[in-house]
Enzyme design. Structure first.
Site, PDB file in Angstrom:
ATOM      1  N   CYS A  57       0.800  -1.218   0.000  1.00  0.00           N
ATOM      2  CA  CYS A  57       0.000   0.000   0.000  1.00  0.00           C
ATOM      3  C   CYS A  57       0.839   1.277   0.000  1.00  0.00           C
ATOM      4  CB  CYS A  57      -0.933   0.017   1.214  1.00  0.00           C
ATOM      5  SG  CYS A  57      -2.097  -1.369   1.249  1.00  0.00           S
ATOM      6  N   HIS A 107      12.541   0.896   5.491  1.00  0.00           N
ATOM      7  CA  HIS A 107      12.309  -0.522   5.156  1.00  0.00           C
ATOM      8  C   HIS A 107      12.768  -1.397   6.324  1.00  0.00           C
ATOM      9  CE1 HIS A 107      11.625  -4.041   2.782  1.00  0.00           C
ATOM     10  NE2 HIS A 107      11.503  -3.373   1.655  1.00  0.00           N
ATOM     11  N   HIS A 146      -1.828  19.743   7.418  1.00  0.00           N
ATOM     12  CA  HIS A 146      -2.720  18.650   7.009  1.00  0.00           C
ATOM     13  C   HIS A 146      -1.976  17.319   7.069  1.00  0.00           C
ATOM     14  CE1 HIS A 146      -5.399  21.813   5.584  1.00  0.00           C
ATOM     15  NE2 HIS A 146      -4.404  22.292   4.870  1.00  0.00           N
ATOM     16  N   HIS A 197      -2.496   6.851   5.579  1.00  0.00           N
ATOM     17  CA  HIS A 197      -3.044   5.756   4.761  1.00  0.00           C
ATOM     18  C   HIS A 197      -4.267   5.130   5.437  1.00  0.00           C
ATOM     19  CE1 HIS A 197      -3.574   2.083   2.604  1.00  0.00           C
ATOM     20  NE2 HIS A 197      -3.051   1.333   3.545  1.00  0.00           N
ATOM     21  N   HIS A 233     -14.309   5.522   5.282  1.00  0.00           N
ATOM     22  CA  HIS A 233     -15.760   5.319   5.345  1.00  0.00           C
ATOM     23  C   HIS A 233     -16.383   5.310   3.950  1.00  0.00           C
ATOM     24  CE1 HIS A 233     -19.990   6.652   5.837  1.00  0.00           C
ATOM     25  NE2 HIS A 233     -19.937   5.903   6.930  1.00  0.00           N
ATOM     26  N   ASN A 249     -10.413   0.782   1.989  1.00  0.00           N
ATOM     27  CA  ASN A 249      -8.964   0.763   1.802  1.00  0.00           C
ATOM     28  C   ASN A 249      -8.672   0.577   0.317  1.00  0.00           C
ATOM     29  OD1 ASN A 249      -6.238   0.282   1.695  1.00  0.00           O
ATOM     30  ND2 ASN A 249      -6.204  -1.291   3.275  1.00  0.00           N
TER      31      ASN A 249
END
Length: 496
Positions: free
Chosen positions: A224, A303, A387, A391, A420, A424
């Site tokens: 993702c 990572h 802001h 994710h 909502h 995802n």
């Protein structure tokens, strides 16, 4: 009884004390230079015009020295500007909005689960409990092949979903920017779990008849957070290709990855992942400075793949029946927390004001030298960003980051509402969140945006953008027909 001393912690306006401290440390250089410059100016006024003229005449200038100094200044300026990285602008972006026919209300999802898993009631019940606490709404979408009973996840259907999502986002991007397909110099497509031959980037090139010398890349298996990896790759390519346009397409194709087995760890993605995609136009052309929405400041990648637990916490494998699915480990949140800690430790010095960095340093020294039990100081990242785009991987992810970064409900509103409304959507979720902030009319010139994403491997990646101009509320986009009803209250548990 002796008089009780007043509670100074409550009587003193500690908020204003902290604000005063922040202003003092952040502007220490300015506050130091002002009195020095003032003193010099007063001394010059005291000298008078005749003394100033005599001082000027007393200076001896040598032509060779002047030429050498001029050459040195020009040389240093040239080296500086030649070595300075090119500024990367985000001209605009477009998000895919799924058709209404693809919507999957809770009732539909559970009915299909009962029919597809009729002999496995415990798995159905597990999915219902997950869905009740997921934070998803009634308007999330799944691709048409998943609506069949049983689902038909074949190659043709998977390609069909990829074409629908990617081409729709690309068409919208072309309409918004006026860009012609043959103007694209660099194309990067990231999709983690669907990697056909020819590649998805080749599919885009064939559809829009892009130039033969285009630099094209197809990233897969990176989870993702691959959207920000693509942004990082585009940034590096734009540093060596002047006057170029780069298009980044981020998506996840759901059709071939819908798990039809009975393993709970693999059923979880079925409840959370939904259709989505985004196309982003980047450039290094100075002529685009005025109309560009954002300027890229930083990309930080972390990572944790060297650790075995981190490597296997999001893992594609077969279950006991030979059915392929994505297994999510119970250690996922703990591993994500460690990856986030490493990432913010790296990005902190790049973005935090001096006041926060000084407090962090003093606390660190105090813990090392005086008392290891001192509570570590968590920098206030709200001072660095206006802001936050976290994710939308699930409610637990957003809750954990809100708690650890001490964010307000408004700071995570874009993430919660994206989860909502769209679910995802993997690597593209960050752009739905950015679009939400714009649709609310909150994005002003100079605002800084922090995008944070997690991915398999395990990775935590961050990107920092600065708003180039105040953005008017868009009349199109994924939120156009529903932004007025958001934000909505999302209960802890939705009883089905």
């Amino acid at each position: 009884m002796p008089p009780i001393l007043p509670d100074f912690s409550n009587s003193v306006k500690l908020k204003y004390v902290k604000l005063g401290y922040q202003y003092l440390v952040n502007h220490i250089l300015t506050l130091t230079l002002i009195p020095i410059m003032g003193g010099i100016f007063i001394e010059v006024l005291r000298l008078g015009p005749e003394e100033i003229l005599n001082l000027w005449r007393s200076l001896h200038f040598n032509l060779i020295e002047i030429l050498c100094c001029s050459f040195l200044i020009i040389f240093i300026a040239t080296v500086y500007f030649m070595s300075k990285p090119r500024t990367i602008f985000l001209v605009d972006y477009a998000c895919f909005k799924p058709p209404i026919t693809c919507r999957v209300p809770f009732a539909t999802f559970m009915e299909h689960s009962r029919l597809n898993l009729s002999d496995k009631p415990k798995s159905v019940e597990f999915q219902m409990r997950i869905l009740e606490r997921s934070g998803l709404g009634e308007e999330t979408c799944l691709p048409p092949p998943i609506h069949y009973i049983p689902p038909t996840p074949n190659m043709e259907a998977s390609r069909g979903e990829a074409e629908l999502v990617i081409f729709s986002a690309m068409d919208s991007l072309f309409n918004k920017t006026g860009l012609k397909p043959r103007d694209i110099d660099i194309l990067i497509v990231n999709c983690s779990l669907f990697s056909p031959t020819p590649s998805l980037s080749a599919m885009v090139i064939n559809k829009y008849k892009l130039r033969g010398n285009i630099q094209s890349f197809n990233l897969s298996g990176m989870g993702c957070s691959a959207g920000l990896i693509s942004i990082d790759l585009a940034r590096d390519l734009l540093q060596v290709h002047p006057n170029s346009y780069a298009v980044v397409v981020s998506t996840e194709i759901i059709t071939p990855n819908y798990y039809q087995g009975n393993e709970r760890a693999m059923l979880l993605p079925n409840c959370l992942f939904r259709m989505g995609g985004a196309a982003v136009l980047l450039t290094n052309r100075r002529s685009e400075r005025r109309r560009a929405k954002y300027r890229l400041l930083h990309v930080v990648r972390t990572h944790k793949g060297a650790d075995d637990k981190a490597y296997r916490c999001v893992f594609e494998e077969e279950d006991k029946e030979g059915k392929v699915g994505i297994s999510l480990s119970k250690d996922l949140m703990a591993i994500a927390g460690e990856a986030l800690k490493s990432n913010i430790t790296t990005i902190g010095p790049l973005v935090l004001p001096a006041s926060e960095q000084l407090l962090f340093l003093l606390t660190l020294i105090g813990r090392k030298v005086f008392n290891p039990k001192w509570k570590p100081y968590i920098p206030d990242y709200r001072l660095a960003f206006e802001h936050f785009c976290i994710h939308a991987g699930g409610r637990a992810v957003i809750d954990e980051l809100q708690k650890n970064l001490q964010l307000s409900a408004e700071h995570v509103e874009a993430s919660r509402m994206t989860l909502h409304r769209f679910g995802n959507t993997s690597s593209s979720s960050l752009w739905y969140e950015m679009s939400y902030i714009e649709a609310k009319g909150r994005m002003k010139r100079g605002d800084r945006v922090w995008q944070i994403a997690f991915g398999s491997g395990f990775k935590c990646n961050s990107a920092v953008w600065k708003c180039n101009r105040s953005i008017k509320t868009p009349t199109d986009g994924p939120w156009a027909d529903c932004i007025d009803k958001y934000p909505v209250h999302i209960p802890e548990v939705v009883k089905l």
